[in-house]
Scaffold this active site. Sequence first.
Site, short mmCIF file in Angstrom:
data_model
loop_
_atom_site.label_atom_id
_atom_site.label_comp_id
_atom_site.label_asym_id
_atom_site.label_seq_id
_atom_site.Cartn_x
_atom_site.Cartn_y
_atom_site.Cartn_z
CG HIS A 251 -1.72 -1.10 1.21
ND1 HIS A 251 -3.09 -1.28 0.76
CD2 HIS A 251 -1.70 -2.47 1.60
CE1 HIS A 251 -3.84 -2.44 0.94
NE2 HIS A 251 -2.72 -3.22 1.28
CE LYS B 128 -6.88 -6.94 -2.50
NZ LYS B 128 -5.83 -7.02 -1.54
CG HIS C 11 -3.13 -10.23 3.11
ND1 HIS C 11 -4.18 -10.91 3.11
CD2 HIS C 11 -3.46 -8.86 2.76
CE1 HIS C 11 -5.24 -10.07 2.68
NE2 HIS C 11 -4.48 -9.07 2.45
CG ASP D 51 -1.18 -6.03 3.83
OD1 ASP D 51 -1.69 -5.18 3.03
OD2 ASP D 51 -1.98 -6.65 4.44
O1 DOR Z 1 -4.07 -4.48 7.73
C1 DOR Z 1 -4.61 -4.18 6.49
N1 DOR Z 1 -4.36 -3.06 6.00
N2 DOR Z 1 -5.22 -5.25 5.74
C2 DOR Z 1 -5.69 -4.83 4.64
O2 DOR Z 1 -5.98 -5.67 3.90
C3 DOR Z 1 -5.64 -3.41 3.93
C4 DOR Z 1 -4.68 -2.68 4.68
C5 DOR Z 1 -4.82 -1.01 4.35
O3 DOR Z 1 -5.19 -0.64 3.46
O4 DOR Z 1 -4.63 -0.56 5.49
ZN ZN Z 2 -3.13 -5.11 1.76
#
Ligand code: DOR
Ligand code: ZN
Length: 345
Positions: free
Chosen positions: A16, A100, A175, A247
């Site tokens: 991200h 996704k 994940h 992640d």
């Molecule tokens: O912990 C997470 N954060 N899992 C996710 O699937 C999304 C991510 C986020 O975008 O903050």
């Molecule tokens: Zn993620």
Amino acid sequence: MTQSLTIRRPDDWHLHLRDGAMMAAVLPETARHFGRAIVMPNLVPPVVRGDDAAAYRERILAALPEGATFQPLMTLYMTETTDPEDVRAAAASGLVTAVKLYPAGATTNSHSGVRDFDKVRGVLEVMAEIGLPMCVHGEVTNHDVDIFDREAVFIETVLDPLRRATPGLRVVMEHITTRDGVNYVRSQEDMGGTITTHHLIINRNHILVGGIKPHYYCLPVAKREEHRLALVEAATSGDAHFFLGTDSAPHPDHLKEHACGCAGVFSATNTMSCLAEVLETAGALDKLEAFASLNGPAFYRLAPNPDTITLTKGDPVAYPAKFPVGEDHVTLFDPGFPLHWRVED
Ligand code: DOR
Ligand code: ZN
């Protein structure tokens, strides 16, 4: 004792980067060590169409530090109204590497995701036809399913039926956090599974024992120790189904340290140090390259990065605990043990 290790430059197959000031703060942390990353599309509003991905890619490239060679691999966010022909065109032009799938409501900014899987049949069929992988957040969202069971239930009730109904669809279960996820991915052709840095290190006790630790809260939530051990076994096995997807998901501290804290662990900066420590402890440092640098490109039918990085072992490495973002900060993942491996500049 190995004191130095040279491996192909790693990639991050689930990342991200966010946008704006947050992206400016975190992008250099990934670009320092990683050659490429699959960039998640869960912005607000999400990256749905090819045009959105092209514009986001330009913003990422513009925010890269001078001289960085990092390549963002773009994804589209599948909605119930995604146009299969837009997906086909975005893939054909080389703009996107995957699509996704978020079950609606499963995680951060997933409300535009899919509720009725019949509505995305046409998209899935085009993806199977052209070999474009689907990255999936593998959790059901039903309120009557316990949060610790949501991955296992997703495999049985959603993922396996969906894959059987779409022969040829290439899927990355992202994940993975359970033995069930490991066993399922391992038993399937045309599947990959990403494993995060933090799920190799923490179990659910780390989040909840001795006071709640919001910086360890992520989704899927960390499970029991037996599941963490299954993930370590998968990551150290050399099995080509499994590859690194950090992640790394930054949120400002005030939203993590909150009565209703956000899910996400920011680990871009120290991931390679953490992985080297975990794999060395497991007696499998020789598998770091397969996990972080080779298995991912093989799944995505890309060449490994042409260059290498070198990790060296020495005194514990000090990383900043927090990074400034505007008026606030982002907290770096704390593995809870000293890190002795550093990536050389
Ligand atoms: O912990 C997470 N954060 N899992 C996710 O699937 C999304 C991510 C986020 O975008 O903050
Ligand atoms: Zn993620």
